[in-house]
Design a protein around this motif. Sequence first.
Motif, PDB file in Angstrom:
ATOM      1  N   MET A  39       0.898  -1.281   0.102  1.00 10.90           N
ATOM      2  CA  MET A  39       0.134   0.124   0.080  1.00 10.90           C
ATOM      3  C   MET A  39       0.840   1.178  -0.061  1.00 10.90           C
ATOM      4  O   MET A  39       1.990   1.338   0.601  1.00 10.90           O
ATOM      5  N   ILE A  40       0.609   2.408  -0.703  1.00 15.55           N
ATOM      6  CA  ILE A  40       1.275   3.757  -0.717  1.00 15.55           C
ATOM      7  C   ILE A  40      -0.006   4.488  -0.356  1.00 15.55           C
ATOM      8  O   ILE A  40      -1.152   4.685  -0.931  1.00 15.55           O
ATOM      9  N   ARG A  41       0.280   5.280   0.878  1.00 12.68           N
ATOM     10  CA  ARG A  41      -0.486   6.296   1.244  1.00 12.68           C
ATOM     11  C   ARG A  41      -0.082   7.654   0.803  1.00 12.68           C
ATOM     12  O   ARG A  41       1.065   8.001   0.736  1.00 12.68           O
ATOM     13  N   GLY A  42      -0.986   8.596   0.181  1.00 11.81           N
ATOM     14  CA  GLY A  42      -0.880   9.723  -0.172  1.00 11.81           C
ATOM     15  C   GLY A  42      -0.309   9.897  -1.637  1.00 11.81           C
ATOM     16  O   GLY A  42      -0.172   8.689  -2.624  1.00 11.81           O
ATOM     17  N   LEU A  43       0.088  10.775  -2.216  1.00 12.72           N
ATOM     18  CA  LEU A  43       0.601  11.179  -3.441  1.00 12.72           C
ATOM     19  C   LEU A  43       2.100  10.359  -3.620  1.00 12.72           C
ATOM     20  O   LEU A  43       2.763  10.553  -2.558  1.00 12.72           O
ATOM     21  N   PHE A  44       2.365   9.761  -4.742  1.00 18.44           N
ATOM     22  CA  PHE A  44       3.473   9.174  -4.882  1.00 18.44           C
ATOM     23  C   PHE A  44       4.258   9.677  -5.857  1.00 18.44           C
ATOM     24  O   PHE A  44       3.665  10.300  -6.936  1.00 18.44           O
ATOM     25  N   PRO A  45       5.467   9.440  -6.059  1.00 23.78           N
ATOM     26  CA  PRO A  45       6.399   9.561  -7.258  1.00 23.78           C
ATOM     27  C   PRO A  45       6.015   8.772  -8.394  1.00 23.78           C
ATOM     28  O   PRO A  45       5.747   7.765  -8.184  1.00 23.78           O
ATOM     29  N   VAL A  46       6.205   9.069  -9.676  1.00 20.71           N
ATOM     30  CA  VAL A  46       5.934   8.375 -10.649  1.00 20.71           C
ATOM     31  C   VAL A  46       6.669   7.201 -10.581  1.00 20.71           C
ATOM     32  O   VAL A  46       6.448   5.833 -11.149  1.00 20.71           O
ATOM     33  N   SER A  47       7.916   7.431 -10.061  1.00 20.22           N
ATOM     34  CA  SER A  47       8.779   6.017  -9.957  1.00 20.22           C
ATOM     35  C   SER A  47       8.335   4.962  -9.299  1.00 20.22           C
ATOM     36  O   SER A  47       8.704   3.765  -9.397  1.00 20.22           O
ATOM     37  N   ALA A  48       7.628   5.259  -8.144  1.00 19.56           N
ATOM     38  CA  ALA A  48       6.835   4.288  -7.523  1.00 19.56           C
ATOM     39  C   ALA A  48       5.893   3.326  -8.224  1.00 19.56           C
ATOM     40  O   ALA A  48       6.041   2.321  -8.262  1.00 19.56           O
ATOM     41  N   LEU A  49       5.026   3.976  -9.050  1.00 24.57           N
ATOM     42  CA  LEU A  49       4.048   3.415 -10.032  1.00 24.57           C
ATOM     43  C   LEU A  49       4.966   2.588 -10.967  1.00 24.57           C
ATOM     44  O   LEU A  49       4.680   1.398 -11.193  1.00 24.57           O
ATOM     45  N   ASP A  50       5.865   3.255 -11.490  1.00 21.79           N
ATOM     46  CA  ASP A  50       6.802   2.351 -12.420  1.00 21.79           C
ATOM     47  C   ASP A  50       7.401   1.088 -12.022  1.00 21.79           C
ATOM     48  O   ASP A  50       7.349  -0.116 -12.502  1.00 21.79           O
ATOM     49  N   ALA A  51       7.697   1.216 -10.552  1.00 21.30           N
ATOM     50  CA  ALA A  51       8.195   0.000  -9.891  1.00 21.30           C
ATOM     51  C   ALA A  51       7.050  -1.031  -9.958  1.00 21.30           C
ATOM     52  O   ALA A  51       7.272  -2.363  -9.950  1.00 21.30           O
ATOM     53  N   ILE A  52       5.967  -0.746  -9.356  1.00 20.02           N
ATOM     54  CA  ILE A  52       4.809  -1.727  -9.221  1.00 20.02           C
ATOM     55  C   ILE A  52       4.523  -2.166 -10.568  1.00 20.02           C
ATOM     56  O   ILE A  52       4.294  -3.435 -10.935  1.00 20.02           O
ATOM     57  N   VAL A  53       4.718  -1.443 -11.542  1.00 24.33           N
ATOM     58  CA  VAL A  53       4.278  -1.878 -12.915  1.00 24.33           C
ATOM     59  C   VAL A  53       5.085  -3.003 -13.452  1.00 24.33           C
ATOM     60  O   VAL A  53       5.042  -3.845 -13.949  1.00 24.33           O
ATOM     61  N   ALA A  54       6.500  -2.857 -13.010  1.00 21.88           N
ATOM     62  CA  ALA A  54       7.664  -3.531 -13.379  1.00 21.88           C
ATOM     63  C   ALA A  54       7.667  -4.570 -12.331  1.00 21.88           C
ATOM     64  O   ALA A  54       8.349  -5.860 -12.415  1.00 21.88           O
ATOM     65  N   GLY A  55       6.388  -4.918 -11.282  1.00 22.22           N
ATOM     66  CA  GLY A  55       6.425  -6.205 -10.474  1.00 22.22           C
ATOM     67  C   GLY A  55       7.336  -5.813  -9.307  1.00 22.22           C
ATOM     68  O   GLY A  55       7.717  -7.189  -8.814  1.00 22.22           O
TER      69      GLY A  55
END
Length: 185
Positions: free
Chosen positions: A166-182
């Motif tokens: 879980m990520i709370r609050g606004l996150f950097p795009v790099s966090a989403l990139d990591a999730i998409v990369a598994g």
Amino acid sequence: MLPKRSNFKLAVFLAAGLFSATAWASGGWHQFWNNLGTSTYIQIGNGKTVVYDFFDPHCIYCAETFKRELPAIQSGQLTVRYVPVAILAASSLGKAAAILESHAPAHALAVDFQGVMQNGSGGVRTVVPSDQARAGIGRNLQLLMQTGNDIVPDLVFRLPDGHVGMIRGLFPVSALDAIVAGQMP
């Protein structure tokens, strides 16, 4: 201002720790993930990576999160299930219901977030929620509270290895990139 990468990792770790304790008390991470499938949501995208994004229709940070998720959605990498809750304003319930009950909920969500970014009040008008919308939004709030959190945005994801985070609050795009990369952000 976004947190520095090292501080962000600490925030995700702390959030995951609190989430873990709360979720375990109600049956565990995997059970919580399964329970998210019973939430009332608006799905956008059809990518292999699925995330649940808790939002309030008045939340500017939720609108910014939507904006950050769009490129991964549009590239076919991400499926986002937007889970409305009503916690920020008296009119949040009516706006969330208007989005859910729209003939095109994904479009209504985008219009509302665009309005939030432009004028702070959103782009959809409130409606009197149906009993079904009221119940669904209430269930969503119960799910959010199970995370030990009562703020939005909240992003819940599951990695290919089964780890739920879980990520709370606004996150950097790099966090989403990591999730998409598994990977863990």
